[in-house]
Design a protein around this motif. Structure first.
Motif, short mmCIF file in Angstrom:
data_model
loop_
_atom_site.label_atom_id
_atom_site.label_comp_id
_atom_site.label_asym_id
_atom_site.label_seq_id
_atom_site.Cartn_x
_atom_site.Cartn_y
_atom_site.Cartn_z
N ALA A 77 0.76 -1.26 -0.01
CA ALA A 77 0.13 -0.08 -0.01
C ALA A 77 0.79 1.27 -0.05
O ALA A 77 1.99 1.31 0.64
CB ALA A 77 -0.96 -0.13 1.30
N THR A 78 0.27 2.23 -0.92
CA THR A 78 1.22 3.70 -0.57
C THR A 78 0.11 4.59 -1.08
O THR A 78 -0.95 4.20 -1.17
CB THR A 78 2.31 3.60 -1.61
OG1 THR A 78 2.95 4.66 -1.61
CG2 THR A 78 1.93 3.31 -3.00
N SER A 79 0.65 5.90 -1.29
CA SER A 79 -0.51 6.81 -1.69
C SER A 79 0.37 7.98 -2.54
O SER A 79 1.51 7.99 -2.42
CB SER A 79 -1.20 7.31 -0.64
OG SER A 79 -0.32 8.09 0.38
N LEU A 80 -0.28 9.07 -3.07
CA LEU A 80 0.41 10.29 -3.64
C LEU A 80 1.01 10.87 -2.41
O LEU A 80 1.90 11.69 -2.78
CB LEU A 80 -0.68 11.19 -4.35
CG LEU A 80 -0.33 12.20 -4.99
CD1 LEU A 80 0.51 11.75 -6.30
CD2 LEU A 80 -1.59 13.07 -5.85
N ASP A 81 0.32 10.91 -1.39
CA ASP A 81 0.93 11.60 -0.18
C ASP A 81 2.33 11.01 -0.17
O ASP A 81 3.46 12.04 0.31
CB ASP A 81 0.39 11.12 1.18
CG ASP A 81 -1.25 11.67 1.23
OD1 ASP A 81 -1.70 12.14 0.27
OD2 ASP A 81 -1.76 11.40 2.12
N GLU A 82 2.72 10.00 -0.04
CA GLU A 82 4.06 9.39 -0.12
C GLU A 82 5.04 9.97 -1.21
O GLU A 82 6.31 10.24 -1.03
CB GLU A 82 4.22 7.89 0.06
CG GLU A 82 3.28 7.41 1.16
CD GLU A 82 4.00 7.66 2.44
OE1 GLU A 82 5.04 7.78 2.64
OE2 GLU A 82 3.23 8.09 3.29
N LEU A 83 4.58 10.08 -2.37
CA LEU A 83 5.25 10.62 -3.44
C LEU A 83 5.59 11.91 -3.13
O LEU A 83 6.58 12.35 -3.34
CB LEU A 83 4.32 10.63 -4.88
CG LEU A 83 5.11 10.95 -5.96
CD1 LEU A 83 6.23 10.19 -6.37
CD2 LEU A 83 4.03 11.13 -7.20
N MET A 84 4.67 12.64 -2.77
CA MET A 84 4.83 14.18 -2.60
C MET A 84 6.15 14.29 -1.34
O MET A 84 6.96 14.96 -1.62
CB MET A 84 3.72 14.81 -2.20
CG MET A 84 2.59 14.77 -3.09
SD MET A 84 2.84 15.64 -4.82
CE MET A 84 3.06 17.19 -4.22
N ARG A 85 5.89 13.41 -0.38
CA ARG A 85 6.73 13.80 0.76
C ARG A 85 8.30 13.13 0.33
O ARG A 85 9.14 13.71 0.65
CB ARG A 85 6.40 13.00 2.01
CG ARG A 85 5.21 13.61 2.81
CD ARG A 85 5.10 12.90 4.13
NE ARG A 85 4.21 11.84 3.83
CZ ARG A 85 2.94 11.84 4.03
NH1 ARG A 85 2.25 12.65 4.61
NH2 ARG A 85 2.52 10.42 4.04
N GLY A 86 8.19 12.02 -0.39
CA GLY A 86 9.43 11.69 -1.02
C GLY A 86 10.09 12.67 -1.90
O GLY A 86 11.35 12.39 -1.76
N LEU A 87 9.37 13.25 -2.67
CA LEU A 87 10.04 14.30 -3.46
C LEU A 87 10.57 15.37 -2.62
O LEU A 87 11.66 16.11 -2.98
CB LEU A 87 9.12 15.00 -4.65
CG LEU A 87 8.54 13.79 -5.78
CD1 LEU A 87 7.59 14.68 -6.39
CD2 LEU A 87 10.06 13.64 -6.65
N LEU B 65 10.72 8.26 -8.82
CA LEU B 65 10.16 8.08 -7.45
C LEU B 65 8.82 7.27 -7.64
O LEU B 65 8.53 6.19 -6.93
CB LEU B 65 10.03 9.23 -6.89
CG LEU B 65 9.46 9.07 -5.18
CD1 LEU B 65 10.36 8.04 -4.71
CD2 LEU B 65 9.44 10.22 -4.67
N LEU B 66 7.91 7.41 -8.57
CA LEU B 66 6.62 6.67 -8.72
C LEU B 66 6.77 5.39 -9.21
O LEU B 66 6.22 4.64 -8.72
CB LEU B 66 5.87 7.61 -9.91
CG LEU B 66 4.46 6.87 -10.10
CD1 LEU B 66 3.52 6.74 -9.02
CD2 LEU B 66 3.86 7.77 -11.02
N ALA B 67 7.84 5.03 -9.87
CA ALA B 67 8.37 3.79 -10.30
C ALA B 67 8.83 3.00 -9.19
O ALA B 67 8.47 1.75 -9.06
CB ALA B 67 9.20 3.78 -11.48
N GLU B 68 9.35 3.56 -8.23
CA GLU B 68 9.73 3.02 -6.91
C GLU B 68 8.75 2.69 -5.99
O GLU B 68 8.57 1.30 -5.51
CB GLU B 68 10.63 4.00 -6.30
CG GLU B 68 12.19 4.01 -6.88
CD GLU B 68 13.26 4.90 -5.77
OE1 GLU B 68 13.00 4.91 -5.02
OE2 GLU B 68 13.90 5.70 -6.62
N ILE B 69 7.77 3.50 -5.93
CA ILE B 69 6.74 3.18 -4.81
C ILE B 69 5.49 2.47 -5.53
O ILE B 69 4.64 1.90 -4.92
CB ILE B 69 6.52 4.41 -4.14
CG1 ILE B 69 5.79 5.45 -5.04
CG2 ILE B 69 7.53 4.96 -3.52
CD1 ILE B 69 5.07 6.64 -4.44
N GLY B 70 5.10 2.78 -6.89
CA GLY B 70 4.18 2.21 -7.58
C GLY B 70 4.39 1.49 -8.60
O GLY B 70 3.17 0.75 -9.20
#
Length: 600
Positions: free
Chosen positions: A406-416, A438-443
């Motif tokens: 599970a992940t979310s766009l929140d995690e993408l924003m914080r990761g960036l 980063l999206l490829a990494e988490i999604g």
């Protein structure tokens, strides 16, 4: 004494002029100066130099000749290293958040409208001092103030990033993230409930600080500023906002302010809270995370990027979502707001013509220069960008339901944020490749490739199946006759003036044009377009319209269309609005996913 020093004085409030004195210590032998052509955050060349007049230059008692090189640049030949003094006036009567304004009641300015750039000295400290103000006037700005009362910026970029509010205004303060926040409200009526707006603004700020900094939000000062100021100017009609590094300038109708003794939240007040949320979110997403080529701006010309779908669109997604997470609106109201965004995008044929990347790049010539053909040829990177963020967020959240992490766009924003805006040497500059990486990494790579297609293509986003899996229903809403025909009207004062005709719509097929005034239907005078259906006998579907076009009377025939289906498949032929609502019966898993999405 600073090498670059501005003095801003009120020359004449009644005819809206500031007087500027710029002192340059040790100028170059040939010193160039210029005024910006645009202000960051508003992607249009606004040519601020058109308001500048009476420019003169001197060294000591000697007047120097100025040579104008282009619309906003001058050159002056200096003798020796004694200080160069430039004097000029600036006309200030723009009530928007983008420029400068001055009258007997209020003053406001952005540095980009008033402060000439000293070429070759941009990285040096700049000091601004205010001349004598009318009795009782207050001053508000986020620019640090010095012991002598002047204000100091580390460089020219920072100077332009701190607007000033002058006059009489309401003030309130609160702490969030260890930093002082100040709310400044101008133009409010006596019934204004300042304490409620202050408390609601604090809840927005706390929710966003938690969003960006997570556990670090509990530390003393996780935020990237020491002090933040909200400038809210309330007027009879007007709306907008402009972000800055430690402040934002906001414009709103004063009727949208909360009133003392009233606890409900009007649609106008919710819209105002959404504006506050939007501009505060920009403190992270565009002021610090930013397009890589925006790390150093060129104020003389357009600065192009294909990433406004991310910086404006994703911000537009979170601005209203944060209101739910802060407890300021409930889930049903949020879905109503989301329905409006979705309906607006689906009612825009230009979404099939222009991609989000193109819309971002063309902001300078299209988004800020809307005309009668705009909905047919372009799409808003705000609206569709917000829906793109929604589609990406739901896709990430649903991975867990499909047996993946599970992940979310929140995690993408914080990761960036953590990768590009935090730490020694971090510039905040990002590219599309950084987002996709980063999206490829988490999604996963497949979702990253899907994002590329969504950004650079012009197909509709797959929102209906995503909504269904989140326990949200998508339904067709009741359409007005204008929406069914594909018309956008100015219907003030009883005049039905057509602003825009949507491509492929029944109105376009009938030959209606922007600028036409609809006078009558089937022999009956019309004051409201919806009355046209009352002129039809049972079983009739043809509207015989009488319109005025360039002083001529024209008769046209349009077929009354049926409403189109949810999802917008028929948009371009008509524009039926849609309605999102909580599903009456949804699986427990969908309810859990929906709660996690809306609660954050």
């Amino acid at each position: 004494m600073a090498d670059i020093r501005y003095r801003v004085e009120i020359d004449s409030a009644h005819d809206h002029h500031f007087q500027l004195t710029l002192t340059i210590a040790a100028p170059a032998a040939e010193q160039h100066i210029s005024l910006p052509a645009w202000i960051p955050g508003s992607y249009l060349l606004r040519e601020f130099a058109r308001h500048l007049s009476g420019l003169s230059a001197s060294q000591g008692s000697r007047q120097l000749e100025l040579e104008q090189l282009d619309k906003a640049t001058w050159r002056v030949a200096c003798s020796g290293r004694s200080a160069l003094v430039l004097r000029y006036r600036v006309y200030a009567f723009d009530p928007s958040v983008r420029a400068a304004f001055l009258d007997a009641q209020r003053g406001f300015f952005n540095g980009s409208s008033l402060c000439l750039r000293v070429h070759g000295r941009e990285d040096q400290p700049h000091v601004l001092e205010l001349g004598r103000l009318p009795e009782g006037w207050q001053v508000a700005t986020a620019m640090p103030q010095q012991a002598d009362g002047s204000y100091r910026a580390a460089d020219y970029d920072e100077l332009l990033d701190h607007p000033f509010e002058l006059g009489h205004f309401w003030q309130g303060r609160f702490l969030a993230g260890g930093a002082e926040h100040e709310l400044v409200v101008s133009g409010a009526m006596p019934s204004f409930d300042g304490e409620r707006l202050l408390a609601d603004t604090q809840r927005i700020c706390e929710a966003q600080i938690q969003f960006w900094h997570g556990a670090a939000a509990k530390r003393r000062s996780p935020v990237p500023f020491q002090r933040y100021v909200f400038f809210l100017n309330t007027v009879d009609e007007g709306y907008g906002g402009l972000e800055h590094r430690a402040s934002t300038a906001l414009l709103s109708p004063r009727r949208d302010l909360p009133r003392q003794g009233q606890s409900e939240s009007s649609d106008g007040y919710v819209r105002l809270l959404g504006l506050i949320s939007h501009e505060y979110f920009h403190t992270w997403n565009v002021k610090r995370l930013k397009p890589a080529n925006y790390v150093r701006l060129d104020y003389a010309q357009e600065n192009y990027t294909e990433l406004l779908w991310f910086f404006e669109g994703f911000t537009s997604y979170y601005d209203e979502l944060i209101l739910v997470r802060a407890g300021l609106i409930d889930e049903a109201r949020y879905l109503k707001l989301l329905s409006s965004t979705l309906s607006g995008v689906l009612a825009t044929p230009g979404r099939k013509v222009q991609s989000l990347a193109q819309a971002s790049f063309d902001a300078w010539i299209k988004y800020y220069r809307q005309d009668e053909n705009s909905p047919n040829s372009s799409i808003s990177y705000y609206g569709k960008g917000a829906l793109l963020a929604l589609a990406l967020d739901l896709s990430l959240r649903l991975r867990h339901a499909d047996g993946e992490a599970a992940t979310s766009l929140d995690e993408l924003m914080r990761g960036l944020w953590l990768r590009h805006a935090v730490g020694e040497g971090a510039s905040g500059g990002i590219s599309e490749a950084d987002i996709l990486g980063l999206l490829a990494e988490i999604g996963g790579p497949a979702l990253a490739q899907q994002l590329v297609e969504w950004v650079h293509g012009n197909e509709d986003l797959p929102l209906p199946p995503l909504f269904e899996r989140m326990g949200v229903q998508l339904r067709a809403d009741k359409a007005s006759l204008a929406q069914r025909l594909g018309l956008r009207l100015n219907d003030s004062a009883g005049s039905l003036l057509i602003k825009q005709v949507l491509a492929g719509s029944p109105a376009a097929t009938a030959g209606l044009c922007a600028g036409d005034e609809v006078l009558a239907c089937n022999g009956w005078r019309l004051r409201r377009l919806d009355e046209a259906v009352l002129t039809l006998a049972p079983g009739e579907f043809q509207l015989r319209l009488l319109v005025a076009r360039d002083q001529r009377i024209v008769e046209l025939q349009a077929d009354l269309p049926a409403s189109s289906a949810p999802g917008g498949a028929a948009v371009g032929a008509s524009s039926t609005p849609v309605q999102l609502c909580l599903a009456d019966k949804a699986p427990a898993r969908a309810l859990s996913l929906r709660r996690a999405w809306l609660a954050g």
